[in-house]
Design a protein around this motif. Structure first.
Motif, mmCIF file in Angstrom:
data_model
loop_
_atom_site.group_PDB
_atom_site.id
_atom_site.type_symbol
_atom_site.label_atom_id
_atom_site.label_comp_id
_atom_site.label_asym_id
_atom_site.label_seq_id
_atom_site.Cartn_x
_atom_site.Cartn_y
_atom_site.Cartn_z
ATOM 1 N N SER A 48 -11.586 -21.074 8.124
ATOM 2 C CA SER A 48 -12.664 -21.445 9.049
ATOM 3 C C SER A 48 -13.498 -20.254 9.488
ATOM 4 C CB SER A 48 -12.069 -22.127 10.288
ATOM 5 O OG SER A 48 -11.334 -23.273 9.938
ATOM 6 N N GLY A 49 -13.264 -19.090 8.883
ATOM 7 C CA GLY A 49 -13.989 -17.893 9.300
ATOM 8 C C GLY A 49 -13.746 -16.754 8.344
ATOM 9 N N HIS A 50 -13.777 -15.524 8.860
ATOM 10 C CA HIS A 50 -13.618 -14.346 8.024
ATOM 11 C C HIS A 50 -12.152 -13.949 7.915
ATOM 12 C CE1 HIS A 50 -12.973 -12.047 11.707
ATOM 13 N NE2 HIS A 50 -14.068 -12.593 12.202
ATOM 14 N N PRO A 51 -11.797 -13.091 6.956
ATOM 15 C CA PRO A 51 -10.406 -12.643 6.817
ATOM 16 C C PRO A 51 -9.975 -11.740 7.976
ATOM 17 C CG PRO A 51 -11.627 -12.324 4.770
ATOM 18 C CD PRO A 51 -12.633 -12.623 5.831
ATOM 19 N N HIS A 52 -8.672 -11.753 8.208
ATOM 20 C CA HIS A 52 -8.046 -10.923 9.242
ATOM 21 C C HIS A 52 -6.924 -10.136 8.571
ATOM 22 C CE1 HIS A 52 -10.037 -13.010 12.662
ATOM 23 N NE2 HIS A 52 -10.120 -13.961 11.745
ATOM 24 N N LEU A 53 -6.936 -8.803 8.754
ATOM 25 C CA LEU A 53 -6.073 -7.906 8.000
ATOM 26 C C LEU A 53 -5.286 -7.001 8.949
ATOM 27 C CD1 LEU A 53 -5.391 -6.828 5.096
ATOM 28 C CD2 LEU A 53 -7.284 -5.212 5.413
ATOM 29 N N PHE A 54 -3.962 -7.098 8.888
ATOM 30 C CA PHE A 54 -3.071 -6.290 9.713
ATOM 31 C C PHE A 54 -2.550 -5.146 8.832
ATOM 32 C CE2 PHE A 54 -3.207 -10.592 11.211
ATOM 33 C CZ PHE A 54 -3.359 -10.462 12.592
ATOM 34 N N THR A 55 -2.986 -3.918 9.130
ATOM 35 C CA THR A 55 -2.833 -2.816 8.182
ATOM 36 C C THR A 55 -1.704 -1.838 8.502
ATOM 37 O OG1 THR A 55 -4.528 -1.552 9.380
ATOM 38 C CG2 THR A 55 -5.253 -2.893 7.492
ATOM 39 N N GLY A 56 -0.921 -2.062 9.548
ATOM 40 C CA GLY A 56 0.104 -1.085 9.887
ATOM 41 C C GLY A 56 -0.516 0.290 10.074
ATOM 42 N N ASP A 57 0.067 1.303 9.441
ATOM 43 C CA ASP A 57 -0.477 2.670 9.560
ATOM 44 C C ASP A 57 -1.201 3.109 8.294
ATOM 45 O OD1 ASP A 57 0.499 2.800 12.099
ATOM 46 O OD2 ASP A 57 1.947 4.404 11.733
ATOM 47 N N CYS A 58 -1.721 2.163 7.518
ATOM 48 C CA CYS A 58 -2.393 2.520 6.260
ATOM 49 C C CYS A 58 -3.902 2.626 6.386
ATOM 50 C CB CYS A 58 -2.037 1.510 5.168
ATOM 51 S SG CYS A 58 -0.343 1.693 4.584
ATOM 52 N N LEU A 59 -4.491 1.971 7.367
ATOM 53 C CA LEU A 59 -5.940 2.036 7.550
ATOM 54 C C LEU A 59 -6.261 1.932 9.027
ATOM 55 C CD1 LEU A 59 -8.815 2.097 6.376
ATOM 56 C CD2 LEU A 59 -8.711 -0.409 6.260
ATOM 57 N N LEU A 87 0.856 -1.190 0.000
ATOM 58 C CA LEU A 87 0.000 0.000 0.000
ATOM 59 C C LEU A 87 0.890 1.237 0.000
ATOM 60 C CD1 LEU A 87 -2.467 -1.269 2.754
ATOM 61 C CD2 LEU A 87 -2.909 -1.239 0.291
ATOM 62 N N VAL A 88 0.831 2.002 -1.063
ATOM 63 C CA VAL A 88 1.725 3.160 -1.238
ATOM 64 C C VAL A 88 1.065 4.422 -0.691
ATOM 65 C CG1 VAL A 88 2.966 4.557 -2.940
ATOM 66 C CG2 VAL A 88 2.682 2.095 -3.305
ATOM 67 N N GLY A 89 1.861 5.283 -0.066
ATOM 68 C CA GLY A 89 1.346 6.596 0.317
ATOM 69 C C GLY A 89 1.755 7.028 1.710
ATOM 70 N N HIS A 90 1.565 6.154 2.705
ATOM 71 C CA HIS A 90 2.047 6.485 4.048
ATOM 72 C C HIS A 90 3.563 6.451 4.044
ATOM 73 C CE1 HIS A 90 1.945 6.969 8.351
ATOM 74 N NE2 HIS A 90 2.664 5.871 8.526
ATOM 75 N N THR A 91 4.120 5.415 3.461
ATOM 76 C CA THR A 91 5.533 5.341 3.086
ATOM 77 C C THR A 91 5.579 4.635 1.729
ATOM 78 O OG1 THR A 91 5.956 3.181 4.094
ATOM 79 C CG2 THR A 91 6.270 5.119 5.506
ATOM 80 N N PRO A 92 6.728 4.648 1.055
ATOM 81 C CA PRO A 92 6.791 3.961 -0.240
ATOM 82 C C PRO A 92 6.572 2.455 -0.146
ATOM 83 C CG PRO A 92 8.589 5.533 -0.034
ATOM 84 C CD PRO A 92 7.951 5.448 1.308
ATOM 85 N N GLY A 93 6.990 1.856 0.978
ATOM 86 C CA GLY A 93 6.935 0.398 1.082
ATOM 87 C C GLY A 93 6.078 -0.121 2.210
ATOM 88 N N SER A 94 5.023 0.571 2.562
ATOM 89 C CA SER A 94 4.120 0.062 3.601
ATOM 90 C C SER A 94 3.441 -1.220 3.126
ATOM 91 C CB SER A 94 3.048 1.100 3.938
ATOM 92 O OG SER A 94 3.590 2.192 4.627
ATOM 93 N N ILE A 95 3.226 -2.141 4.056
ATOM 94 C CA ILE A 95 2.523 -3.376 3.724
ATOM 95 C C ILE A 95 1.437 -3.672 4.743
ATOM 96 C CG2 ILE A 95 4.412 -4.462 2.442
ATOM 97 C CD1 ILE A 95 5.047 -6.098 4.982
ATOM 98 N N ALA A 96 0.424 -4.388 4.258
ATOM 99 C CA ALA A 96 -0.567 -5.025 5.114
ATOM 100 C C ALA A 96 -0.385 -6.532 4.965
ATOM 101 C CB ALA A 96 -1.981 -4.624 4.716
ATOM 102 N N LEU A 97 -0.797 -7.275 5.977
ATOM 103 C CA LEU A 97 -0.743 -8.736 5.939
ATOM 104 C C LEU A 97 -2.159 -9.279 6.089
ATOM 105 C CD1 LEU A 97 2.333 -9.468 8.250
ATOM 106 C CD2 LEU A 97 2.267 -9.518 5.758
ATOM 107 N N LEU A 98 -2.519 -10.195 5.206
ATOM 108 C CA LEU A 98 -3.864 -10.758 5.188
ATOM 109 C C LEU A 98 -3.826 -12.241 5.529
ATOM 110 C CD1 LEU A 98 -6.925 -10.645 4.451
ATOM 111 C CD2 LEU A 98 -6.230 -11.209 2.102
ATOM 112 N N TYR A 99 -4.597 -12.620 6.551
ATOM 113 C CA TYR A 99 -4.843 -14.030 6.838
ATOM 114 C C TYR A 99 -6.286 -14.322 6.454
ATOM 115 C CZ TYR A 99 -5.842 -18.308 9.444
ATOM 116 O OH TYR A 99 -6.245 -19.576 9.794
#
Length: 218
Positions: free
Chosen positions: A146-157, A130-142
């Motif tokens: 067995s259920g719904h997605p889980h999203l680790f967004t750092g400082d992007c959302l 995800l570009v914008g907060h920093t050039p190389g920011s990332i989120a991690l998606l699990y």
């Protein structure tokens, strides 16, 4: 078993969420009230840390044993203050996006790009650039089978908006475009969001506000 809320306080106990294949522990550390997340594969016991932000003693106490990997979501200093000490104590490998790796003083063992996979035991996490907060920011998606997605967004959302782009209109446009196209357009409303600071949210709770965020420009 206590219900997970995602509400943690600086110096307080971690909040723990137990999924079928993964245990997620969330704690608040450091003067900037950063969230740090410990993920443990239930089948293998392997562990992964997201953002060794500060307070190495607190993080190491939460880890409790072996740690295989530390993922840094982006290069801003408040997300890696404890990285060197936690790596030294555990021998964990370090991961960050290749565009932010030079801004992190602890060397990145395994740089990643958009679409890569990071594993903890038998659990796979998808890397979303995800570009914008920093050039190389990332989120991690699990994407929990067995259920719904889980999203680790750092400082992007966060609850209430995208991350800080420090008044740069071009970076804001890039960030909200990426958040809309790579997160909201691809993932369902029940996706649980774990941000780099503060309380959790869901994509469904935030989705009605996207147009407002875009119009206000932050």
């Amino acid at each position: 078993m206590r219900t997970y809320t995602g509400k943690v306080t600086l110096g307080g106990a971690p909040d723990v969420r137990e999924l079928a294949g993964l245990v997620i522990s969330k704690a608040s550390v450091g003067p900037m009230d950063n969230n740090t997340y410990l993920l443990r594969c239930r089948r293998t016991g392997e562990q992964l840390l997201i953002d060794a932000a500060n307070d190495a003693g607190t993080i190491l106490g939460m880890v409790g044993g072996s740690l295989g990997r530390i993922v840094t979501t982006h290069q801003h200093y408040d997300h890696w203050q404890a990285l060197g000490e936690v790596k030294q104590e555990t021998g964990a490998r370090t991961t960050a996006h290749h565009l932010d790796a030079e801004g992190i003083p602890v060397p990145t063992d395994d740089p990643v790009s958009d679409g890569d996979t990071v594993s903890v035991g038998e659990v796979n996490l998808s890397v979303i650039h995800l570009v914008g907060h920093t050039p190389g920011s990332i989120a991690l998606l699990y994407d929990d089978p067995s259920g719904h997605p889980h999203l680790f967004t750092g400082d992007c959302l966060f609850p209430g908006g995208v991350g800080n782009t420090f008044g740069d209109k071009d970076n804001f446009a890039k960030l909200i475009d990426d958040v809309e196209s790579k997160l909201f357009a691809r993932l369902p409303d029940e996706t649980w969001v774990y941000p780099g600071h503060g309380a959790d949210t869901t994509l469904g709770h935030e989705r009605p506000n996207l147009a407002e965020w875009r119009s206000r420009g932050w």
